[in-house]
Design a protein around this motif. Structure first.
Motif, mmCIF file in Angstrom:
data_model
loop_
_atom_site.group_PDB
_atom_site.id
_atom_site.type_symbol
_atom_site.label_atom_id
_atom_site.label_comp_id
_atom_site.label_asym_id
_atom_site.label_seq_id
_atom_site.Cartn_x
_atom_site.Cartn_y
_atom_site.Cartn_z
ATOM 1 N N VAL A 70 0.837 -1.205 0.000
ATOM 2 C CA VAL A 70 0.000 0.000 0.000
ATOM 3 C C VAL A 70 0.870 1.253 0.000
ATOM 4 O O VAL A 70 0.617 2.219 -0.732
ATOM 5 C CB VAL A 70 -0.943 -0.008 1.223
ATOM 6 N N GLY A 71 1.938 1.232 0.804
ATOM 7 C CA GLY A 71 2.819 2.396 0.892
ATOM 8 C C GLY A 71 3.549 2.697 -0.405
ATOM 9 O O GLY A 71 3.581 3.849 -0.856
ATOM 10 N N VAL A 72 4.127 1.667 -1.031
ATOM 11 C CA VAL A 72 4.897 1.924 -2.254
ATOM 12 C C VAL A 72 3.973 2.266 -3.420
ATOM 13 O O VAL A 72 4.332 3.067 -4.286
ATOM 14 C CB VAL A 72 5.810 0.724 -2.608
ATOM 15 N N SER A 73 2.771 1.681 -3.439
ATOM 16 C CA SER A 73 1.824 2.052 -4.481
ATOM 17 C C SER A 73 1.393 3.504 -4.312
ATOM 18 O O SER A 73 1.305 4.261 -5.286
ATOM 19 C CB SER A 73 0.606 1.127 -4.429
ATOM 20 N N GLY A 74 1.159 3.921 -3.061
ATOM 21 C CA GLY A 74 0.837 5.318 -2.806
ATOM 22 C C GLY A 74 1.974 6.244 -3.202
ATOM 23 O O GLY A 74 1.743 7.346 -3.719
ATOM 24 N N ALA A 75 3.219 5.802 -2.982
ATOM 25 C CA ALA A 75 4.369 6.597 -3.417
ATOM 26 C C ALA A 75 4.386 6.740 -4.932
ATOM 27 O O ALA A 75 4.731 7.797 -5.477
ATOM 28 C CB ALA A 75 5.667 5.958 -2.925
ATOM 29 N N VAL A 99 4.453 10.230 -7.074
ATOM 30 C CA VAL A 99 5.450 10.521 -8.105
ATOM 31 C C VAL A 99 4.767 10.850 -9.429
ATOM 32 O O VAL A 99 5.204 11.746 -10.165
ATOM 33 C CB VAL A 99 6.432 9.342 -8.262
ATOM 34 N N ALA A 100 3.682 10.148 -9.734
ATOM 35 C CA ALA A 100 2.936 10.443 -10.961
ATOM 36 C C ALA A 100 2.423 11.871 -10.962
ATOM 37 O O ALA A 100 2.469 12.566 -11.983
ATOM 38 C CB ALA A 100 1.772 9.462 -11.114
ATOM 39 N N LEU A 143 5.686 0.973 -9.492
ATOM 40 C CA LEU A 143 5.635 1.411 -10.884
ATOM 41 C C LEU A 143 4.201 1.374 -11.426
ATOM 42 O O LEU A 143 3.801 2.257 -12.194
ATOM 43 C CB LEU A 143 6.555 0.532 -11.727
ATOM 44 N N LEU A 144 3.440 0.373 -11.024
ATOM 45 C CA LEU A 144 2.053 0.311 -11.488
ATOM 46 C C LEU A 144 1.206 1.401 -10.841
ATOM 47 O O LEU A 144 0.273 1.920 -11.453
ATOM 48 C CB LEU A 144 1.465 -1.065 -11.206
ATOM 49 N N GLY A 145 1.521 1.765 -9.600
ATOM 50 C CA GLY A 145 0.863 2.916 -9.002
ATOM 51 C C GLY A 145 1.141 4.177 -9.793
ATOM 52 O O GLY A 145 0.254 5.009 -10.022
#
Length: 463
Positions: free
Chosen positions: A308-313, A317-318, A364-366
């Motif tokens: 959840v944290g890395v997807s939110g990151a 970034v996007a 990356l998918l986030g």
């Protein structure tokens, strides 16, 4: 759709020295925070959406990680439907009732009601009731949330001036999303600190009940009539308003059919959201069955928190890089690049089914999922006539959530119990590639080109 009469904020709501000429976005944000009404409304939003994150993680971890639950992908799909479908079904019609109720009272009583319902959900978890009763209680909490979010948005024009409304509309939902992410992270931490599995199951839901009460009480910082609606506003009868809303959605659908660029981009985003949803279910199953360690499954819960944290990151970034990439690739070019980048990433990082490569993929998918959403927002805003924009965005919201729930349904059919499924990954890879190919052939329409000429130097469209 429905119409909300937007009066200018009252003089008491806006400081007399907070009206400098429009300048940079940063300057506008500093000015917004000097509006007492805006600060109070933002406080309610932040506390409410922080608590949404706590409640949603509490619900998800009970469904996925509770040892008494024989969790399957179908259970996860059902939980996603509970969390998301109320937004889709109730969203367009929430304003019909908001035009009749004091919006501050909606924020007050709605959050207090959610506090009671969340506490009830917590007790149901402790009591070990049948699943259908648990889902009914959780559905009630998320259904009320639609009215809370609609009330927050409808009240915003009452607490800022017209010059700052565009910036306020950008700041408030973004801040709310960040608060929800932080709330989810807080729930993970609280659950990892729990001393027993039973306490872990109920702790986040109990915490959400307390925080919803605080969110409701924070609405008392505002006067009862600050957020409207106007007492002398002409409000149609309830049945007429509901029928008008339904007709408005149909008209918005027909208008979207005449704006092919926006329609194709919305379709592309639905496919991106579909892919992301299916992969999320896979990660949940991996955390539950493949990466969990010990009877309490703390390792699996920790890996889910990291995901959840890395997807939110990646989402963050996007938001940072999308203005730069759009300026160099065009909006549709950046959307195509996002889908094209995702296609090889999924098998390259996912087929090992090991935690670290999958976490890299989650980041990356986030990034590419949020990047495509930013483009879609821009294309829809630029291509759709202003008179239809609200109705098209209601359809957008419905499509966005239905795609996510549908993806969970597909994953439930394909995924094995441990979450390792090469066929699912390869299917998602093909869908990403087809989306990139389709978006590569989409050409901007005349309406998009005309609106693109109204872009200001800081990259925002003129209101």
């Amino acid at each position: 759709m429905f119409h909300v009469k937007r009066e200018a904020p009252t003089p008491e709501a806006i400081p007399s020295d907070a009206r400098p000429p429009r300048g940079s976005v940063g300057g506008d944000l500093r000015t917004l925070l000097r509006f007492p009404g805006f600060r109070k409304l933002l406080t309610v939003r932040l506390v409410s959406q922080f608590t949404d994150g706590v409640f949603q993680v509490g619900l998800a971890t009970y469904v996925v990680f509770s040892p008494e639950q024989q969790t399957s992908a179908a259970d996860i799909a059902a939980a996603m439907a509970v969390l998301l479908l109320p937004y889709s079904l109730l969203g367009p019609f929430a304003g019909v009732l908001l035009d009749r109720w004091r919006r501050r009272q909606v924020l007050l009583h709605g959050n207090i009601l959610r506090s009671v319902l969340a506490a009830g959900t917590c007790l149901l978890v402790v009591a070990g009731v049948p699943d259908w009763l648990f889902y009914l209680s959780a559905l009630s909490v998320t259904a009320v949330n639609r009215f809370i979010l609609a009330g927050l948005s409808a009240g915003l024009p009452r607490v800022v001036d017209r010059e700052r409304l565009v910036v306020a509309n950008a700041l408030s939902p973004t801040a709310g999303t960040l608060a929800a992410t932080l709330g989810g992270g807080a729930a993970f931490v609280v659950q990892l600190l729990a001393t027993s599995q039973g306490a872990e199951n109920a702790l986040a839901l109990g915490l959400a009940a307390v925080l919803y009460l605080l969110a409701g009480l924070s609405a008392l910082l505002m006067s009862r009539d600050l957020l409207g609606p106007d007492e002398n506003a002409v409000v149609p009868r309830l049945g007429e308003a509901i029928a008008s809303t339904a007709r408005g959605l149909v008209a918005g659908f027909h208008h979207l059919g005449e704006r092919r660029t926006a329609a194709w981009t919305l379709g592309g985003l639905a496919m991106m959201r579909f892919c992301y949803g299916a992969l999320l279910v896979m990660v949940l199953m991996l955390c539950r069955h493949a990466w969990g360690g010990g009877a309490d499954n703390e390792d699996g819960l920790a890996w889910l928190g990291v995901a959840v944290g890395v997807s939110g990151a990646g989402f963050f970034v996007a938001a940072v890089i999308s203005p730069w990439t759009v300026a160099r690739l065009t909006p549709l070019g950046w959307f195509t690049a996002c889908a094209a980048l995702a296609a090889p990433l999924v098998p390259a990082l996912g087929l090992s089914f090991e935690p670290v490569p999958v976490m890299v993929a989650a980041f990356l998918l986030g990034l590419v999922t949020q990047g495509s959403k930013i483009v879609t927002d821009t294309v829809v805003q630029s291509s759709v006539d202003d008179a239809f924009r609200g109705r098209v965005f209601s359809l957008y919201d419905m499509l966005f959530n239905v795609a996510f729930v549908s993806a969970a349904g597909l994953a439930a059919l394909i995924l094995p119990p441990d979450g390792r499924s090469a066929p699912l990954l390869l299917t998602i890879t093909a869908l990403y590639a087809l989306t990139a190919l389709a978006m590569f052939h989409v050409k901007p329409g005349a309406a998009f080109h005309a609106a693109a000429g109204a872009v200001t130097p800081d990259g925002s469209t003129t209101p």
